[in-house]
Design a protein around this motif. Structure first.
Motif, PDB file in Angstrom:
ATOM      1  N   ALA A  14     -47.022  19.128  25.471  1.00  0.00           N
ATOM      2  CA  ALA A  14     -45.887  18.256  25.776  1.00  0.00           C
ATOM      3  C   ALA A  14     -45.521  17.448  24.531  1.00  0.00           C
ATOM      4  N   LEU A  15     -44.248  17.394  24.236  1.00  0.00           N
ATOM      5  CA  LEU A  15     -43.783  16.612  23.095  1.00  0.00           C
ATOM      6  C   LEU A  15     -43.533  15.175  23.514  1.00  0.00           C
ATOM      7  N   ARG A  16     -43.930  14.254  22.670  1.00  0.00           N
ATOM      8  CA  ARG A  16     -43.651  12.840  22.874  1.00  0.00           C
ATOM      9  C   ARG A  16     -42.554  12.485  21.879  1.00  0.00           C
ATOM     10  N   GLN A  17     -41.347  12.223  22.391  1.00  0.00           N
ATOM     11  CA  GLN A  17     -40.192  12.022  21.521  1.00  0.00           C
ATOM     12  C   GLN A  17     -39.711  10.581  21.538  1.00  0.00           C
ATOM     13  N   LEU A  18     -39.288  10.111  20.344  1.00  0.00           N
ATOM     14  CA  LEU A  18     -38.625   8.820  20.204  1.00  0.00           C
ATOM     15  C   LEU A  18     -37.283   9.041  19.538  1.00  0.00           C
ATOM     16  N   ASP A  19     -36.272   8.306  19.964  1.00  0.00           N
ATOM     17  CA  ASP A  19     -34.961   8.347  19.325  1.00  0.00           C
ATOM     18  C   ASP A  19     -34.676   6.955  18.809  1.00  0.00           C
ATOM     19  N   SER A  20     -34.400   6.838  17.513  1.00  0.00           N
ATOM     20  CA  SER A  20     -34.208   5.511  16.929  1.00  0.00           C
ATOM     21  C   SER A  20     -32.828   4.938  17.197  1.00  0.00           C
ATOM     22  N   ALA A  21     -31.925   5.711  17.769  1.00  0.00           N
ATOM     23  CA  ALA A  21     -30.573   5.209  18.077  1.00  0.00           C
ATOM     24  C   ALA A  21     -30.455   5.032  19.581  1.00  0.00           C
ATOM     25  N   PHE A  22     -30.937   3.904  20.069  1.00  0.00           N
ATOM     26  CA  PHE A  22     -30.913   3.668  21.504  1.00  0.00           C
ATOM     27  C   PHE A  22     -29.479   3.491  21.990  1.00  0.00           C
ATOM     28  N   PRO A  23     -29.175   3.971  23.220  1.00  0.00           N
ATOM     29  CA  PRO A  23     -27.819   3.855  23.750  1.00  0.00           C
ATOM     30  C   PRO A  23     -27.375   2.398  23.847  1.00  0.00           C
ATOM     31  N   GLN A  24     -26.125   2.162  23.500  1.00  0.00           N
ATOM     32  CA  GLN A  24     -25.586   0.816  23.606  1.00  0.00           C
ATOM     33  C   GLN A  24     -25.359   0.486  25.074  1.00  0.00           C
ATOM     34  N   GLY A  25     -25.483  -0.767  25.407  1.00  0.00           N
ATOM     35  CA  GLY A  25     -25.170  -1.213  26.755  1.00  0.00           C
ATOM     36  C   GLY A  25     -26.344  -1.205  27.706  1.00  0.00           C
ATOM     37  N   LEU A 106     -12.432  12.462   8.641  1.00  0.00           N
ATOM     38  CA  LEU A 106     -11.351  12.025   7.742  1.00  0.00           C
ATOM     39  C   LEU A 106     -10.020  11.868   8.473  1.00  0.00           C
ATOM     40  N   GLY A 107      -9.787  12.636   9.530  1.00  0.00           N
ATOM     41  CA  GLY A 107      -8.557  12.494  10.315  1.00  0.00           C
ATOM     42  C   GLY A 107      -8.466  11.124  10.954  1.00  0.00           C
ATOM     43  N   LEU A 108      -9.553  10.689  11.586  1.00  0.00           N
ATOM     44  CA  LEU A 108      -9.604   9.362  12.189  1.00  0.00           C
ATOM     45  C   LEU A 108      -9.437   8.283  11.131  1.00  0.00           C
ATOM     46  N   LYS A 109     -10.165   8.410  10.043  1.00  0.00           N
ATOM     47  CA  LYS A 109     -10.110   7.398   8.980  1.00  0.00           C
ATOM     48  C   LYS A 109      -8.717   7.300   8.366  1.00  0.00           C
ATOM     49  N   GLU A 147      -6.958   9.043  26.002  1.00  0.00           N
ATOM     50  CA  GLU A 147      -7.966   7.992  25.830  1.00  0.00           C
ATOM     51  C   GLU A 147      -9.176   8.462  25.036  1.00  0.00           C
ATOM     52  N   GLN A 148      -9.366   9.774  24.907  1.00  0.00           N
ATOM     53  CA  GLN A 148     -10.473  10.290  24.110  1.00  0.00           C
ATOM     54  C   GLN A 148     -10.334   9.930  22.630  1.00  0.00           C
ATOM     55  N   VAL A 149      -9.084   9.668  22.184  1.00  0.00           N
ATOM     56  CA  VAL A 149      -8.869   9.239  20.798  1.00  0.00           C
ATOM     57  C   VAL A 149      -9.547   7.883  20.592  1.00  0.00           C
ATOM     58  N   GLN A 150      -9.355   6.960  21.527  1.00  0.00           N
ATOM     59  CA  GLN A 150     -10.001   5.648  21.451  1.00  0.00           C
ATOM     60  C   GLN A 150     -11.511   5.766  21.621  1.00  0.00           C
ATOM     61  N   ASN A 151     -11.939   6.671  22.499  1.00  0.00           N
ATOM     62  CA  ASN A 151     -13.375   6.875  22.713  1.00  0.00           C
ATOM     63  C   ASN A 151     -14.059   7.348  21.436  1.00  0.00           C
ATOM     64  N   LEU A 152     -13.363   8.201  20.679  1.00  0.00           N
ATOM     65  CA  LEU A 152     -13.918   8.666  19.406  1.00  0.00           C
ATOM     66  C   LEU A 152     -14.174   7.478  18.480  1.00  0.00           C
ATOM     67  N   SER A 154     -14.728   4.405  19.304  1.00  0.00           N
ATOM     68  CA  SER A 154     -15.796   3.539  19.826  1.00  0.00           C
ATOM     69  C   SER A 154     -17.188   4.093  19.553  1.00  0.00           C
ATOM     70  N   MET A 155     -17.292   5.368  19.194  1.00  0.00           N
ATOM     71  CA  MET A 155     -18.588   5.974  18.877  1.00  0.00           C
ATOM     72  C   MET A 155     -18.955   5.811  17.410  1.00  0.00           C
ATOM     73  N   THR A 156     -18.130   5.121  16.649  1.00  0.00           N
ATOM     74  CA  THR A 156     -18.344   5.006  15.203  1.00  0.00           C
ATOM     75  C   THR A 156     -18.484   3.539  14.792  1.00  0.00           C
ATOM     76  N   PRO A 157     -19.025   3.281  13.615  1.00  0.00           N
ATOM     77  CA  PRO A 157     -19.070   1.899  13.129  1.00  0.00           C
ATOM     78  C   PRO A 157     -17.683   1.387  12.719  1.00  0.00           C
ATOM     79  N   HIS A 158     -16.706   2.283  12.634  1.00  0.00           N
ATOM     80  CA  HIS A 158     -15.352   1.877  12.248  1.00  0.00           C
ATOM     81  C   HIS A 158     -14.714   0.978  13.299  1.00  0.00           C
ATOM     82  N   VAL A 159     -15.228   1.008  14.522  1.00  0.00           N
ATOM     83  CA  VAL A 159     -14.697   0.148  15.576  1.00  0.00           C
ATOM     84  C   VAL A 159     -14.847  -1.332  15.186  1.00  0.00           C
ATOM     85  N   TYR A 160     -15.835  -1.641  14.339  1.00  0.00           N
ATOM     86  CA  TYR A 160     -16.068  -3.029  13.903  1.00  0.00           C
ATOM     87  C   TYR A 160     -15.293  -3.376  12.632  1.00  0.00           C
TER      88      TYR A 160
END
Length: 191
Positions: A14-25, A106-109, A147-152, A154-160
């Protein structure tokens, strides 16, 4: 056909896995059952296995697990802390790191920023205490609408970082075609 990822065997059933990017919220521990298909070393698939997955929101600099307790550590577009990752990873464990390449989204940016600036990125870093086994570039085009354009965004640091004008331009965008461009690095602890 694209590059094949060759994964060395880990010495446990059995693999014991850790993910360093925990889900927001997520504000409290959460437990889920996840069904996955395991790919064996020879490329054959094993029947789906059920893993219990626990999530907790913690600071990556001080992961609250015992030394050497993770067989697999994943980090997708997140901060890499080699010393802490080395501490929690088993001696025969693996670390999967995904980093954005210079030409990622690059399209989003180009919509949200008045001027597109390409920054130098080290997408294949040398990590103290780790040996890089393999690097695979991952690139694909995709399209989002409505709305998926806005969702994209929100998944990036560019939202800040987005300006009011950039947000307005993005809000007026009904369809976006873009390219995801990243690098998958596979590491193991140095022996």
């Amino acid at each position: 056909m694209g590059a094949q990822l060759v994964i060395p065997q880990v010495g446990r059933e059995a693999l014991r896995q850790l993910d360093s990017a925990f889900p927001q919220g997520i504000q409290e521990p959460l437990e889920l059952s996840v069904r996955v298909g395991l790919v064996l070393r020879d490329g054959q698939r094993e029947a789906g296995a059920v893993f219990r997955v626990g999530y907790m929101l913690q600071e990556t600099a001080h992961i609250p697990v015992e030394d050497g307790s993770a067989d697999l550590l994943t980090s997708l577009f997140a901060l890499t802390l080699p010393e802490e990752f080395s501490r929690v990873l088993a001696k025969d464990g693996l670390y999967f790191q995904v980093l954005a390449a210079q030409d990622h989204l690059l399209g989003l940016k180009s919509i949200i920023y008045p001027e597109l600036k390409l920054k130098e990125k080290d997408s294949v870093p040398e990590l103290p205490g780790f040996e890089r086994i393999q690097t695979i570039p991952v690139r694909f085009t995709f399209a989002v609408e409505g709305e998926q354009v806005q969702n994209l965004l929100s998944m990036t640091p560019h939202v800040y970082r987005i300006s009011r004008e950039g947000a307005q331009r993005l809000g007026e965008t009904r369809h976006l075609e873009d390219r995801a461009s990243c690098v998958l690095n596979l590491y193991r602890p140095e022996k």
